[in-house]
Scaffold this motif. Structure first.
Motif, PDB file in Angstrom:
ATOM      1  N   MET A   1     105.752 -92.747  94.725  1.00  0.00           N
ATOM      2  CA  MET A   1     104.602 -91.865  95.038  1.00  0.00           C
ATOM      3  C   MET A   1     103.497 -92.065  94.005  1.00  0.00           C
ATOM      4  SD  MET A   1     103.540 -89.620  97.178  1.00  0.00           S
ATOM      5  CE  MET A   1     102.398 -88.287  97.382  1.00  0.00           C
ATOM      6  N   GLY A   2     102.253 -92.128  94.461  1.00  0.00           N
ATOM      7  CA  GLY A   2     101.124 -92.300  93.539  1.00  0.00           C
ATOM      8  C   GLY A   2     100.994 -91.121  92.594  1.00  0.00           C
ATOM      9  N   LYS A   3     100.547 -91.422  91.380  1.00  0.00           N
ATOM     10  CA  LYS A   3     100.360 -90.367  90.368  1.00  0.00           C
ATOM     11  C   LYS A   3      98.955 -89.786  90.494  1.00  0.00           C
ATOM     12  CE  LYS A   3     100.774 -93.135  86.808  1.00  0.00           C
ATOM     13  NZ  LYS A   3     100.633 -93.680  85.476  1.00  0.00           N
ATOM     14  N   VAL A   4      98.809 -88.552  90.019  1.00  0.00           N
ATOM     15  CA  VAL A   4      97.481 -88.001  89.789  1.00  0.00           C
ATOM     16  C   VAL A   4      97.389 -87.780  88.281  1.00  0.00           C
ATOM     17  CG1 VAL A   4      95.875 -86.115  90.242  1.00  0.00           C
ATOM     18  CG2 VAL A   4      97.505 -86.806  92.006  1.00  0.00           C
ATOM     19  N   VAL A   5      96.524 -88.544  87.622  1.00  0.00           N
ATOM     20  CA  VAL A   5      96.378 -88.406  86.178  1.00  0.00           C
ATOM     21  C   VAL A   5      95.110 -87.592  85.919  1.00  0.00           C
ATOM     22  CG1 VAL A   5      96.122 -89.653  83.997  1.00  0.00           C
ATOM     23  CG2 VAL A   5      97.479 -90.659  85.865  1.00  0.00           C
ATOM     24  N   VAL A   6      95.299 -86.358  85.470  1.00  0.00           N
ATOM     25  CA  VAL A   6      94.140 -85.504  85.148  1.00  0.00           C
ATOM     26  C   VAL A   6      93.820 -85.729  83.677  1.00  0.00           C
ATOM     27  CG1 VAL A   6      93.246 -83.151  85.058  1.00  0.00           C
ATOM     28  CG2 VAL A   6      94.804 -83.820  86.901  1.00  0.00           C
ATOM     29  N   ILE A   7      92.612 -86.211  83.435  1.00  0.00           N
ATOM     30  CA  ILE A   7      92.270 -86.602  82.060  1.00  0.00           C
ATOM     31  C   ILE A   7      91.643 -85.383  81.378  1.00  0.00           C
ATOM     32  CG2 ILE A   7      91.103 -88.315  80.656  1.00  0.00           C
ATOM     33  CD1 ILE A   7      91.010 -90.044  83.224  1.00  0.00           C
ATOM     34  N   ASP A   8      92.477 -84.737  80.555  1.00  0.00           N
ATOM     35  CA  ASP A   8      92.040 -83.447  79.992  1.00  0.00           C
ATOM     36  C   ASP A   8      91.478 -83.598  78.580  1.00  0.00           C
ATOM     37  OD1 ASP A   8      94.320 -84.092  78.706  1.00  0.00           O
ATOM     38  OD2 ASP A   8      95.416 -82.244  79.161  1.00  0.00           O
ATOM     39  N   HIS A   9      90.998 -84.801  78.267  1.00  0.00           N
ATOM     40  CA  HIS A   9      90.403 -85.035  76.944  1.00  0.00           C
ATOM     41  C   HIS A   9      89.223 -84.067  76.750  1.00  0.00           C
ATOM     42  CE1 HIS A   9      88.311 -86.975  73.663  1.00  0.00           C
ATOM     43  NE2 HIS A   9      89.373 -87.748  73.467  1.00  0.00           N
ATOM     44  N   PRO A  10      89.106 -83.459  75.567  1.00  0.00           N
ATOM     45  CA  PRO A  10      88.035 -82.476  75.347  1.00  0.00           C
ATOM     46  C   PRO A  10      86.641 -83.025  75.642  1.00  0.00           C
ATOM     47  CG  PRO A  10      89.554 -82.495  73.487  1.00  0.00           C
ATOM     48  CD  PRO A  10      90.006 -83.591  74.402  1.00  0.00           C
ATOM     49  N   LEU A  11      86.381 -84.285  75.324  1.00  0.00           N
ATOM     50  CA  LEU A  11      85.038 -84.827  75.588  1.00  0.00           C
ATOM     51  C   LEU A  11      84.761 -84.860  77.087  1.00  0.00           C
ATOM     52  CD1 LEU A  11      84.845 -87.848  73.108  1.00  0.00           C
ATOM     53  CD2 LEU A  11      83.521 -85.725  73.036  1.00  0.00           C
ATOM     54  N   ILE A  12      85.772 -85.252  77.857  1.00  0.00           N
ATOM     55  CA  ILE A  12      85.590 -85.318  79.309  1.00  0.00           C
ATOM     56  C   ILE A  12      85.393 -83.913  79.872  1.00  0.00           C
ATOM     57  CG2 ILE A  12      86.730 -85.889  81.497  1.00  0.00           C
ATOM     58  CD1 ILE A  12      87.664 -88.382  80.425  1.00  0.00           C
ATOM     59  N   GLN A  13      86.186 -82.970  79.399  1.00  0.00           N
ATOM     60  CA  GLN A  13      86.078 -81.608  79.929  1.00  0.00           C
ATOM     61  C   GLN A  13      84.728 -80.981  79.567  1.00  0.00           C
ATOM     62  OE1 GLN A  13      88.215 -80.341  82.164  1.00  0.00           O
ATOM     63  NE2 GLN A  13      89.109 -82.382  82.067  1.00  0.00           N
ATOM     64  N   HIS A  14      84.250 -81.262  78.367  1.00  0.00           N
ATOM     65  CA  HIS A  14      82.934 -80.745  77.944  1.00  0.00           C
ATOM     66  C   HIS A  14      81.827 -81.338  78.825  1.00  0.00           C
ATOM     67  CE1 HIS A  14      79.884 -79.251  75.132  1.00  0.00           C
ATOM     68  NE2 HIS A  14      79.289 -80.418  75.298  1.00  0.00           N
ATOM     69  N   LYS A  15      81.902 -82.643  79.044  1.00  0.00           N
ATOM     70  CA  LYS A  15      80.857 -83.306  79.845  1.00  0.00           C
ATOM     71  C   LYS A  15      80.923 -82.835  81.302  1.00  0.00           C
ATOM     72  CE  LYS A  15      80.893 -87.288  76.772  1.00  0.00           C
ATOM     73  NZ  LYS A  15      79.564 -87.203  76.166  1.00  0.00           N
ATOM     74  N   LEU A  16      82.132 -82.563  81.777  1.00  0.00           N
ATOM     75  CA  LEU A  16      82.277 -82.067  83.148  1.00  0.00           C
ATOM     76  C   LEU A  16      81.550 -80.726  83.310  1.00  0.00           C
ATOM     77  CD1 LEU A  16      83.526 -82.276  85.960  1.00  0.00           C
ATOM     78  CD2 LEU A  16      85.613 -81.263  85.042  1.00  0.00           C
ATOM     79  N   THR A  17      81.675 -79.873  82.305  1.00  0.00           N
ATOM     80  CA  THR A  17      80.973 -78.585  82.353  1.00  0.00           C
ATOM     81  C   THR A  17      79.470 -78.815  82.462  1.00  0.00           C
ATOM     82  OG1 THR A  17      82.703 -77.572  81.045  1.00  0.00           O
ATOM     83  CG2 THR A  17      80.590 -76.419  81.070  1.00  0.00           C
ATOM     84  N   LEU A  18      78.966 -79.795  81.717  1.00  0.00           N
ATOM     85  CA  LEU A  18      77.518 -80.059  81.762  1.00  0.00           C
ATOM     86  C   LEU A  18      77.078 -80.519  83.145  1.00  0.00           C
ATOM     87  CD1 LEU A  18      77.081 -81.913  78.328  1.00  0.00           C
ATOM     88  CD2 LEU A  18      76.548 -79.538  78.859  1.00  0.00           C
ATOM     89  N   ILE A  19      77.857 -81.387  83.792  1.00  0.00           N
ATOM     90  CA  ILE A  19      77.387 -81.870  85.108  1.00  0.00           C
ATOM     91  C   ILE A  19      77.659 -80.878  86.232  1.00  0.00           C
ATOM     92  CG2 ILE A  19      77.302 -84.327  84.594  1.00  0.00           C
ATOM     93  CD1 ILE A  19      79.964 -84.639  86.092  1.00  0.00           C
ATOM     94  N   ARG A  20      78.588 -79.940  86.030  1.00  0.00           N
ATOM     95  CA  ARG A  20      78.771 -78.896  87.046  1.00  0.00           C
ATOM     96  C   ARG A  20      77.545 -77.976  87.101  1.00  0.00           C
ATOM     97  NH1 ARG A  20      83.976 -78.248  89.015  1.00  0.00           N
ATOM     98  NH2 ARG A  20      85.753 -78.606  87.647  1.00  0.00           N
ATOM     99  N   ASP A  21      76.889 -77.811  85.947  1.00  0.00           N
ATOM    100  CA  ASP A  21      75.788 -76.851  85.833  1.00  0.00           C
ATOM    101  C   ASP A  21      74.629 -77.285  86.722  1.00  0.00           C
ATOM    102  OD1 ASP A  21      73.615 -75.307  85.017  1.00  0.00           O
ATOM    103  OD2 ASP A  21      74.289 -75.259  82.933  1.00  0.00           O
ATOM    104  N   LYS A  22      74.199 -76.395  87.610  1.00  0.00           N
ATOM    105  CA  LYS A  22      73.135 -76.758  88.565  1.00  0.00           C
ATOM    106  C   LYS A  22      71.806 -76.992  87.873  1.00  0.00           C
ATOM    107  CE  LYS A  22      71.599 -72.167  89.842  1.00  0.00           C
ATOM    108  NZ  LYS A  22      71.444 -71.178  90.846  1.00  0.00           N
TER     109      LYS A  22
END
Ligand code: URA
Length: 209
Positions: free
Chosen positions: A1-22
């Motif tokens: 079965m294929g894996k789902v790798v959630v990359i929870d690195h703090p830099l990625i999570q911080h940047k994700l917050t920035l791009i979610r912001d409208k």
């Protein structure tokens, strides 16, 4: 079965917050998607095989590690996948880039390929397919189906946000393909947008709204 790798690195999570912001505009959105793609690319290439080579430092001859001549390819799904290309190419500049474009037939609702240009030796390459938003999964499922029809056997999917529904549909279709993603969000809404998501990734990248 294929894996789902959630990359929870703090830099990625911080940047994700920035791009979610409208309130994040296209210029910043593009730059941050590029940075996130580089970080996702770092993780997705973690299992590249290494070989030992002999080199000479200014002090002595020594053995050191080098990537074992793996041929790689990136395949962005048009149009939002384009935003992920440059970040990953910065890490693996020798990768060739193919493009796949799909639209949904309004009658059959099936994805139809309208553009496909791939490296001539695509079947010899390990491919990373780029699709920032894995929503229903329809485009990624179809694109990877086309690539498999062309003889490609080793594929990974790089996304920024996925829905649980998209992951299930994708792995029902392609259980040999691992998904690398920054976040698995809550759900799809009635218009097939990911919630909370970030809106339409293509529009936000290219300022078309
Ligand atoms: N495509 C997007 O760009 N955003 C979504 O939320 C769903 C599909």
């Amino acid at each position: 079965m294929g894996k789902v790798v959630v990359i929870d690195h703090p830099l990625i999570q911080h940047k994700l917050t920035l791009i979610r912001d409208k309130n994040t505009g296209s210029k910043d959105f593009r730059e941050i998607v590029k940075e996130m793609s580089m970080l996702i690319g770092y993780e997705i290439t973690r299992d590249l095989p290494l070989q030992e080579v002999e080199i000479e430092t200014p002090l002595c001859v020594t053995k050191s590690k080098s990537i074992a001549g793996k041929k790689l390819g990136l395949v962005p799904i048009l149009r939002a996948g384009l935003g992920m290309v440059d970040g990953i190419l910065q890490l693996i500049p020798a990768a060739k880039v193919g493009h796949v474009g799909l639209y949904r037939d309004p009658e059959t609702l099936e994805p139809v390929e309208y553009y496909c240009k791939l490296p001539t030796d695509v079947e010899e390459r390990d491919l990373i397919v780029l699709d920032p938003m894995l929503a229903t999964g329809g485009s990624a499922i179809a694109a990877i189906g086309f690539l498999k029809d062309k003889g490609v056997t080793n594929i990974k999917l790089a996304c920024i946000i996925a829905s649980p529904e998209g992951i299930k549909a994708f792995h029902d279709a392609h259980d040999d393909v691992d998904i690398y993603v920054a976040s698995v969000d809550e759900k799809l809404n009635d218009h097939a947008y990911i919630v909370p998501g970030l809106g339409d990734a293509g529009d936000r990248l290219f300022g078309t709204k």
